[in-house]
Design a protein around this motif. Structure first.
Motif, PDB file in Angstrom:
ATOM      1  N   LEU A 150       0.790  -1.204   0.155  1.00 42.70           N
ATOM      2  CA  LEU A 150       0.018  -0.097   0.052  1.00 42.70           C
ATOM      3  C   LEU A 150       0.795   1.340  -0.097  1.00 42.70           C
ATOM      4  N   LYS A 151       2.021   1.402   0.700  1.00 42.19           N
ATOM      5  CA  LYS A 151       2.937   2.419   0.941  1.00 42.19           C
ATOM      6  C   LYS A 151       3.638   2.635  -0.516  1.00 42.19           C
ATOM      7  N   ASP A 152       4.092   1.454  -1.069  1.00 51.16           N
ATOM      8  CA  ASP A 152       4.688   1.660  -2.286  1.00 51.16           C
ATOM      9  C   ASP A 152       3.934   2.077  -3.483  1.00 51.16           C
ATOM     10  N   HIS A 153       2.348   1.493  -3.524  1.00 55.75           N
ATOM     11  CA  HIS A 153       1.429   2.202  -4.410  1.00 55.75           C
ATOM     12  C   HIS A 153       1.328   3.717  -4.178  1.00 55.75           C
ATOM     13  N   ALA A 154       1.198   4.246  -3.035  1.00 56.44           N
ATOM     14  CA  ALA A 154       1.004   5.498  -2.687  1.00 56.44           C
ATOM     15  C   ALA A 154       2.360   6.376  -3.206  1.00 56.44           C
ATOM     16  N   ARG A 155       3.192   5.800  -2.990  1.00 54.99           N
ATOM     17  CA  ARG A 155       4.679   6.388  -3.380  1.00 54.99           C
ATOM     18  C   ARG A 155       4.962   6.624  -4.868  1.00 54.99           C
ATOM     19  N   HIS A 156       4.333   5.436  -5.464  1.00 54.29           N
ATOM     20  CA  HIS A 156       4.510   5.497  -6.708  1.00 54.29           C
ATOM     21  C   HIS A 156       3.511   5.661  -7.814  1.00 54.29           C
ATOM     22  N   CYS A 157       2.563   4.795  -7.642  1.00 52.69           N
ATOM     23  CA  CYS A 157       1.430   5.070  -8.620  1.00 52.69           C
ATOM     24  C   CYS A 157       0.576   6.147  -8.549  1.00 52.69           C
ATOM     25  N   VAL A 158       0.097   6.409  -7.011  1.00 48.00           N
ATOM     26  CA  VAL A 158      -0.615   7.858  -6.640  1.00 48.00           C
ATOM     27  C   VAL A 158       0.249   8.986  -7.108  1.00 48.00           C
ATOM     28  N   SER A 159       1.562   9.132  -6.594  1.00 43.65           N
ATOM     29  CA  SER A 159       2.319   9.965  -6.805  1.00 43.65           C
ATOM     30  C   SER A 159       2.475  10.432  -8.423  1.00 43.65           C
ATOM     31  N   HIS A 160       2.435   9.442  -9.183  1.00 40.40           N
ATOM     32  CA  HIS A 160       2.725   9.470 -10.630  1.00 40.40           C
ATOM     33  C   HIS A 160       1.379  10.145 -11.322  1.00 40.40           C
ATOM     34  N   ALA A 161       0.388   9.665 -10.643  1.00 35.63           N
ATOM     35  CA  ALA A 161      -0.987  10.299 -11.046  1.00 35.63           C
ATOM     36  C   ALA A 161      -1.160  11.861 -10.769  1.00 35.63           C
TER      37      ALA A 161
END
Length: 98
Positions: free
Chosen positions: A61-72
């Motif tokens: 979940l943290k990885d998703h927030a750091r990469h996918c969400v921040s990229h969006a």
């Protein structure tokens, strides 16, 4: 919306290593049951497995927030931003039964 990635991030590599350890723990619990081990010992090991899986879940979940969400967010693409936010809301709602 699901996405696939070609290269593993360091966080995903670490999560994969943790999951392999969990896999070993689960095999150990199965062996305990086959050997008719004391119920409390089996339950203690099952609790450890659940904790290990929760740790992996948190890291992903943290990885998703750091990469996918921040990229969006950085992309400026309003549709992608909304989609990522809706994915997180749906996940949290399901997890916490909201």
């Amino acid at each position: 919306m699901t996405e696939t990635h070609t290269a593993l991030t360091p966080a995903r590599t670490a999560s994969l290593a943790r999951l392999k350890r969990v896999e070993g723990q689960v095999r150990g619990v199965a062996r305990m049951i086959e050997e008719d081990r004391y119920c409390i010992d089996v339950l203690t090991q099952l609790s450890a497995v659940k904790s290990a899986l929760a740790a992996v879940e948190g890291e992903i979940l943290k990885d998703h927030a750091r990469h996918c969400v921040s990229h969006a967010i950085e992309s400026g693409d309003a549709a992608d931003q909304k989609a990522k936010l809706n994915e997180l809301i749906a996940l949290l709602a399901k997890h916490y039964r909201l």
